[in-house]
Design a protein around this motif. Structure first.
Motif, mmCIF file in Angstrom:
data_model
loop_
_atom_site.group_PDB
_atom_site.id
_atom_site.type_symbol
_atom_site.label_atom_id
_atom_site.label_comp_id
_atom_site.label_asym_id
_atom_site.label_seq_id
_atom_site.Cartn_x
_atom_site.Cartn_y
_atom_site.Cartn_z
ATOM 1 N N PRO A 24 33.195 42.373 33.398
ATOM 2 C CA PRO A 24 34.033 41.797 33.086
ATOM 3 C C PRO A 24 33.805 40.428 32.571
ATOM 4 C CG PRO A 24 33.760 41.011 35.681
ATOM 5 C CD PRO A 24 33.549 41.722 34.714
ATOM 6 N N SER A 25 34.757 40.557 31.187
ATOM 7 C CA SER A 25 35.089 39.009 30.148
ATOM 8 C C SER A 25 35.012 37.677 30.305
ATOM 9 C CB SER A 25 34.722 39.456 28.175
ATOM 10 O OG SER A 25 36.667 39.833 28.542
ATOM 11 N N ALA A 26 34.662 36.418 30.066
ATOM 12 C CA ALA A 26 34.735 35.252 30.530
ATOM 13 C C ALA A 26 36.034 35.370 29.394
ATOM 14 C CB ALA A 26 33.475 34.753 30.716
ATOM 15 N N PRO A 27 37.264 35.254 29.991
ATOM 16 C CA PRO A 27 37.916 34.853 29.000
ATOM 17 C C PRO A 27 38.476 33.639 28.648
ATOM 18 C CG PRO A 27 39.328 34.318 30.910
ATOM 19 C CD PRO A 27 37.549 35.239 31.468
ATOM 20 N N ASP A 237 20.736 45.187 42.516
ATOM 21 C CA ASP A 237 20.859 44.797 43.477
ATOM 22 C C ASP A 237 21.643 45.369 44.340
ATOM 23 O OD1 ASP A 237 20.239 41.885 41.597
ATOM 24 O OD2 ASP A 237 18.749 43.016 42.503
ATOM 25 N N ALA A 238 21.617 45.038 45.817
ATOM 26 C CA ALA A 238 22.662 45.371 46.466
ATOM 27 C C ALA A 238 23.564 44.257 47.014
ATOM 28 C CB ALA A 238 22.007 46.210 48.159
ATOM 29 N N VAL A 240 25.061 42.048 50.097
ATOM 30 C CA VAL A 240 24.524 42.166 50.885
ATOM 31 C C VAL A 240 25.697 41.851 51.385
ATOM 32 C CG1 VAL A 240 23.860 39.356 52.031
ATOM 33 C CG2 VAL A 240 23.927 40.335 49.536
ATOM 34 N N GLN B 64 39.118 29.919 41.352
ATOM 35 C CA GLN B 64 37.907 29.505 40.832
ATOM 36 C C GLN B 64 36.695 29.421 42.158
ATOM 37 O OE1 GLN B 64 36.000 27.826 37.004
ATOM 38 N NE2 GLN B 64 35.746 26.514 38.178
ATOM 39 N N THR B 66 32.130 28.544 42.928
ATOM 40 C CA THR B 66 31.340 27.870 41.933
ATOM 41 C C THR B 66 29.858 27.740 43.258
ATOM 42 O OG1 THR B 66 32.330 26.713 40.260
ATOM 43 C CG2 THR B 66 30.559 25.759 40.313
ATOM 44 N N ASN B 71 20.405 30.571 45.357
ATOM 45 C CA ASN B 71 19.574 31.576 45.644
ATOM 46 C C ASN B 71 19.445 32.981 44.719
ATOM 47 O OD1 ASN B 71 20.200 30.246 48.335
ATOM 48 N ND2 ASN B 71 20.153 32.176 49.106
ATOM 49 N N VAL B 73 18.981 36.075 45.992
ATOM 50 C CA VAL B 73 20.864 36.855 46.479
ATOM 51 C C VAL B 73 21.758 36.574 47.012
ATOM 52 C CG1 VAL B 73 20.825 38.346 48.229
ATOM 53 C CG2 VAL B 73 18.236 38.881 46.995
ATOM 54 N N THR B 75 25.470 35.810 47.400
ATOM 55 C CA THR B 75 26.454 36.432 47.774
ATOM 56 C C THR B 75 27.786 35.179 48.297
ATOM 57 O OG1 THR B 75 27.070 37.984 48.816
ATOM 58 C CG2 THR B 75 25.353 36.488 50.086
ATOM 59 N N THR B 77 32.485 34.902 49.574
ATOM 60 C CA THR B 77 32.548 35.855 50.064
ATOM 61 C C THR B 77 34.151 35.066 50.214
ATOM 62 O OG1 THR B 77 31.856 37.161 51.753
ATOM 63 C CG2 THR B 77 34.473 37.791 51.792
ATOM 64 N N ALA B 104 38.924 39.883 38.527
ATOM 65 C CA ALA B 104 37.640 38.566 38.607
ATOM 66 C C ALA B 104 37.344 38.375 37.546
ATOM 67 C CB ALA B 104 37.225 38.758 40.071
ATOM 68 N N SER B 105 36.677 37.449 36.738
ATOM 69 C CA SER B 105 35.806 37.082 35.547
ATOM 70 C C SER B 105 34.769 36.385 36.460
ATOM 71 C CB SER B 105 36.405 37.039 34.221
ATOM 72 O OG SER B 105 37.650 35.896 34.822
ATOM 73 N N ILE B 106 33.969 36.514 35.284
ATOM 74 C CA ILE B 106 32.596 35.695 35.461
ATOM 75 C C ILE B 106 32.712 34.401 35.111
ATOM 76 C CG2 ILE B 106 30.258 35.626 35.585
ATOM 77 C CD1 ILE B 106 29.309 38.463 34.785
ATOM 78 N N VAL B 107 32.632 33.268 35.563
ATOM 79 C CA VAL B 107 33.129 32.017 34.883
ATOM 80 C C VAL B 107 31.428 31.431 34.026
ATOM 81 C CG1 VAL B 107 33.442 29.576 35.021
ATOM 82 C CG2 VAL B 107 34.582 31.199 35.816
ATOM 83 N N ILE B 111 26.872 36.690 38.184
ATOM 84 C CA ILE B 111 27.190 37.671 39.657
ATOM 85 C C ILE B 111 28.559 38.867 38.656
ATOM 86 C CG2 ILE B 111 29.225 35.972 38.618
ATOM 87 C CD1 ILE B 111 28.013 36.820 42.576
ATOM 88 N N VAL B 112 28.494 39.492 39.783
ATOM 89 C CA VAL B 112 29.561 40.666 39.984
ATOM 90 C C VAL B 112 30.874 40.542 40.945
ATOM 91 C CG1 VAL B 112 30.363 43.378 39.707
ATOM 92 C CG2 VAL B 112 28.211 42.222 38.765
ATOM 93 N N THR B 132 29.430 39.463 44.605
ATOM 94 C CA THR B 132 28.768 40.688 44.346
ATOM 95 C C THR B 132 27.136 40.292 43.689
ATOM 96 O OG1 THR B 132 29.186 42.057 43.541
ATOM 97 C CG2 THR B 132 30.015 41.914 45.863
ATOM 98 N N VAL B 133 26.150 41.257 44.267
ATOM 99 C CA VAL B 133 25.012 40.714 43.724
ATOM 100 C C VAL B 133 24.337 39.841 42.653
ATOM 101 C CG1 VAL B 133 24.398 44.189 43.572
ATOM 102 C CG2 VAL B 133 26.343 42.289 41.350
ATOM 103 N N LYS B 141 36.334 33.420 38.862
ATOM 104 C CA LYS B 141 37.384 33.340 39.131
ATOM 105 C C LYS B 141 38.641 34.208 39.216
ATOM 106 C CE LYS B 141 38.407 31.737 33.965
ATOM 107 N NZ LYS B 141 39.020 30.960 33.671
#
Lengths: 335, 168
Positions: A24-27, A237-238, A240, B64, B66, B71, B73, B75, B77, B104-107, B111-112, B132-133, B141
């Motif tokens: 997903p792209s950062a908006p 990666d898994a 977690v 959001q 942060t 780490n 690994v 992660t 929730t 959801a989008s990466i800031v 991270i996914v 995740t990952v 966010k």
């Protein structure tokens, strides 16, 4: 053998397909301030190397012990905030996953937890340490329990009908009660299964069992080699998985949709803190649904003949020492 | 000589019984400073619901997370729980409310974030967005929305519910 595998993986990596992530792209938009933060400030010396202990409160204590941890609360919001700090109950689901309970819920562990300040008035940008105290009673049951140390901000009331938002962030507590160092943590990789999800994405599922006495947060990597035409992929990666003692769960590695079926040589490496296990299997991805599982048998590292030789040497050494002592005594008496 | 040795051993044994176990003291009183950063959740705003056709719905505004813990690994929730809508006399149960995490989008960082759909809200926190990952420091966010059937709000007035986002 392992160095040969590593060499093969390195050589085949040249032929790896560049796989595009649908990320997903950062908006565009004004950056959002980080907000309310919690940070663990200290870890026991004997756990200093454990990456899990750097971010969660993890310990094993005898009944009747009190432990303390410094936690830092930061207010990186746009205004002065009133921050509530309190312990909350948590548990680990049978299939895995750290589950928290709502504000009012308590369990035994959260009832043993207290903070020196339950309410902080923080200016924007302020950083405050608070001390978490866990007082384990003398009659505490042995075993591991879970809780969270929460910091919480309540938002404004909505004008008219709507939702009041409360945002909270916390530090997990994994506390084991028992004598000495407590039960050892351990897990086992039972099988590797390839499958295709409903949307056609390939996945490798590692079925795992928590065979130890402590919860594990399992993460790791999957590498696929010796694929069609000598292709390789990874490491991936898994997601977690938090798993309680005695339970079974699935650690999922997600791959991409356009994926040759195989067969592939799959190498899985799973870790929780300092624990590390590996498994290798040949997998063929199905066109849809769940493929054929490959059962993993744990390699027996203890070979009986090593123990026999070792014991023999120890006995021989002991006999030699005893003989020397006897000789010394006799020579002393004679002088 | 032998009597002294035996007496000394007995004295030591008795003393060790009286002393507290050193294993616990070493494990819990000697600590090392952690260098990992903080896990943060953005500040909450207030969300109003607007009527569109037969549904009350509204966006809650961006949430959001942060993760500065760094780490290898990484992660986290994020969960969401909700109380019933109440106007002082009437209540509309939270089970009628659907939470849609959206996209959801990466800031920043690796991270996914996978936002979730909670078809029926309750006071038990359910997964709202999973980080995740992740590798190292990261932030993501999402802007969730709520929807609830309008005909449940039979009596007019201002109905308010409390929605809690929890990040661990």
């Amino acid at each position: 053998m392992r160095s040969l595998t590593a060499f093969l993986m390195a050589a085949l990596a040249v032929f790896a397909i560049p796989v595009a992530h649908a990320q997903p792209s950062a908006p565009s938009g004004p950056p959002i301030l980080p907000g309310l933060g919690v940070r663990l400030l200290e870890v026991p010396e004997n756990l200093a190397d454990d990456p899990r202990a750097q971010i969660y409160v993890i310990d094993n204590v005898s009944p009747g012990t009190t432990i303390m941890r410094q936690i830092e609360i930061t207010n990186r919001t746009s205004a002065a905030r009133s921050v509530d700090i309190y312990p909350g109950a948590a548990h680990i689901e049978d299939v895995g996953g750290f589950a928290v309970e709502d504000g009012a819920a308590m369990n035994e562990l959260s009832s043993w937890m207290s903070v020196d300040r339950r309410k902080l008035e923080m200016a924007t940008g302020q950083i405050e340490p608070v001390t978490l105290t866990i007082a384990v009673p003398k009659d505490a049951p042995e075993g591991e329990q879970y809780a969270v140390m929460w910091a919480q901000i309540t938002g404004p009331d909505p004008a008219g009908s709507g939702t009041r938002l409360v945002n909270r962030v916390g530090i997990r507590v994994y506390l084991s009660v028992g004598p000495g160092n407590g039960p050892a943590a351990n897990f086992r990789i039972d099988s590797l299964t390839p499958r295709r999800s409903d949307v056609g994405a390939s996945e490798v599922v590692a079925a795992v069992t928590n065979t130890g006495g402590r919860a594990v947060d399992l993460g790791g990597q999957l590498t696929l080699t010796e694929g069609p035409g000598g292709l390789s992929l990874g490491p991936r990666d898994a997601t977690v998985l938090t798993l309680a003692p005695g339970n079974e769960g699935e650690v999922v590695f997600s791959l991409n949709a356009d994926f040759p079926a195989g067969p592939w040589k799959a190498f899985v490496s799973l870790r929780s803190g300092l624990l590390h296990k590996e498994a290798t299997a040949t997998l063929t991805f199905p066109s849809s649904g769940v493929g054929d599982s490959v059962t993993i048998t744990e390699p027996t590292t203890d070979k009986p003949w090593i123990w026999i030789i070792g014991t023999g040497i120890a006995v021989a050494l002991a006999a030699i020492l005893a003989a020397l002592l006897l000789m010394r005594r006799r020579s002393r008496r004679s002088t | 000589m032998r009597k002294f040795v035996v007496a000394g051993a007995v004295a030591l044994g008795a003393a060790s019984l009286l002393l507290p176990s050193t294993a616990n003291a070493a494990g819990t009183t000697v600590t090392v400073t952690v260098t990992a950063g903080a896990l943060s959740i953005s500040e909450p705003s207030a969300a109003t619901l607007s009527l569109s056709g037969a549904t009350y719905s509204g966006n809650l505004g961006f949430v959001q997370v942060t993760d500065d813990r760094g780490n290898l690994v990484a992660t986290w929730t994020a969960k969401a729980a909700m109380t019933d809508f109440a106007n002082g006399t009437e209540t509309v149960p939270a089970s009628n409310v659907a939470y849609t995490g959206g996209v959801a989008s990466i800031v920043s960082g690796i991270i996914v974030p996978v936002a979730q759909i909670i078809p029926s809200m309750s006071t038990t926190p359910a997964n709202a967005c999973l980080g995740t990952v992740g590798v190292g420091k990261n932030a993501a966010k999402w802007n969730p929305s709520l929807s609830v059937a309008a005909n449940l709000f039979a009596v007019s007035g201002s109905y308010t519910a409390t929605l809690t986002h929890s990040v661990v």
